[in-house]
Design an enzyme around this catalytic site. Structure first.
Site: not given
Ligand code: SAM
Length: 269
Positions: A18, A41, A91, A109, A134-135, A155
């Protein structure tokens, strides 16, 4: 989908990611042209460190809690924004805090509860789009943006050992869809061999890596450090990031052998 970021919110790895994210945005916001930010993500957006999962793991005690009393210095910008937002900001919150009226943020998400929390947070906000999608797939669907300038934050949770390979492919895809965009991807440093293999698999130009190690990355069962791979870093970003990395190491060190905070150029422009 077992990963819940609330268990790790505000830990040392969040601080590294961050603090650098804020610095990247500050660099991009120096130019007046509108900016598009894609957070692939995104997580839930903000986290209560005093109760629930974060209070159980207490990971923030060796992360953001060690920074909150900071007097002016290289981490002041990040810490001031965190203090101003109340709950620990993820984020999307941090990005949103810096957007100007013509800038836009798109968040992806997949987890149903995290998605609902994030959507609720930005429901009334015309500058933020929240997608339950899906990200990885969004890198193709949402890029290139209408705006000519942009930042993509990738992320993933690394629940699956193939996530490094996915990230290498994701970086390539994002760059091919949006060649001028700045791409920042977070990675965990558990075992040195996995990190080295990931770096060797990257075939892009103009790449720097900011890596923060609490100890030698030898024990694969521990998060020994983390890093941000940055493709197309903003002009003179390394100079801006150096004191931030030093400030983080100074405050978050566990005094273990092998700690370091480095910025390396992986590929020239
Ligand atoms: N970026 C956030 C932050 O810095 O505050 C933290 C994100 S966390 C490491 C990863 C997130 O990705 C989780 O909330 C999870 O549910 C989500 N996630 C997992 N696979 C995903 C996908 N294929 N597409 C989108 N989100 C996904």
């Amino acid at each position: 989908m077992n990963y819940r970021h609330a268990f790790h919110a505000g830990n040392f790895a969040d601080c590294v990611k961050h603090a650098l994210l804020i610095a990247l945005l500050r660099a991009l916001l120096k130019k007046p042209a509108p900016l598009f930010v894609l957070d692939t993500h995104a997580g839930a957006g903000h986290y209560d460190l005093e109760s629930g999962p974060a209070a159980r793991t207490r990971e923030a005690a060796t992360g953001i809690t060690r920074l909150l009393d900071l007097t002016p210095g290289s981490l002041e910008d990040y810490v001031t924004i965190v203090r101003g937002l109340g709950l620990y900001p993820g984020s999307p919150e941090l990005i949103r805090a810096l957007l100007r009226p013509d800038d836009r943020l798109a968040c992806c998400e997949l987890h149903p509860e995290e998605y609902v929390a994030l959507r609720r947070r930005f429901r009334q906000d015309p500058q933020v789009a929240v997608h339950q999608r899906d990200g990885w797939e969004a890198l193709k669907a949402l890029l290139p943006p209408r705006q000519k300038r942009g930042l993509i934050l990738i992320d993933p949770p690394y629940e699956d050992p193939t996530e490094y390979l996915r990230l290498a492919d994701g970086l390539k895809l994002a760059h091919s869809r949006f060649p001028g965009g700045v791409i920042a991807a977070w990675y965990p440093a558990k075992r040195r061999a996995s990190v080295r293999a990931f770096m060797a698999s990257l075939s892009l130009r103009d790449v720097i890596v900011a890596e923060f190690l609490l100890r030698e990355p030898l024990d694969p069962t521990r998060l020994n450090g983390c890093g941000l791979v940055i493709v197309n870093p903003p002009y003179r970003f390394e100079e801006a990031a150096r004191p931030i990395m030093d400030g983080l190491l100074n405050r978050l060190s566990c005094r273990e052998p092998g700690e370091s905070a480095t910025i390396t150029r992986l590929a020239d422009e």
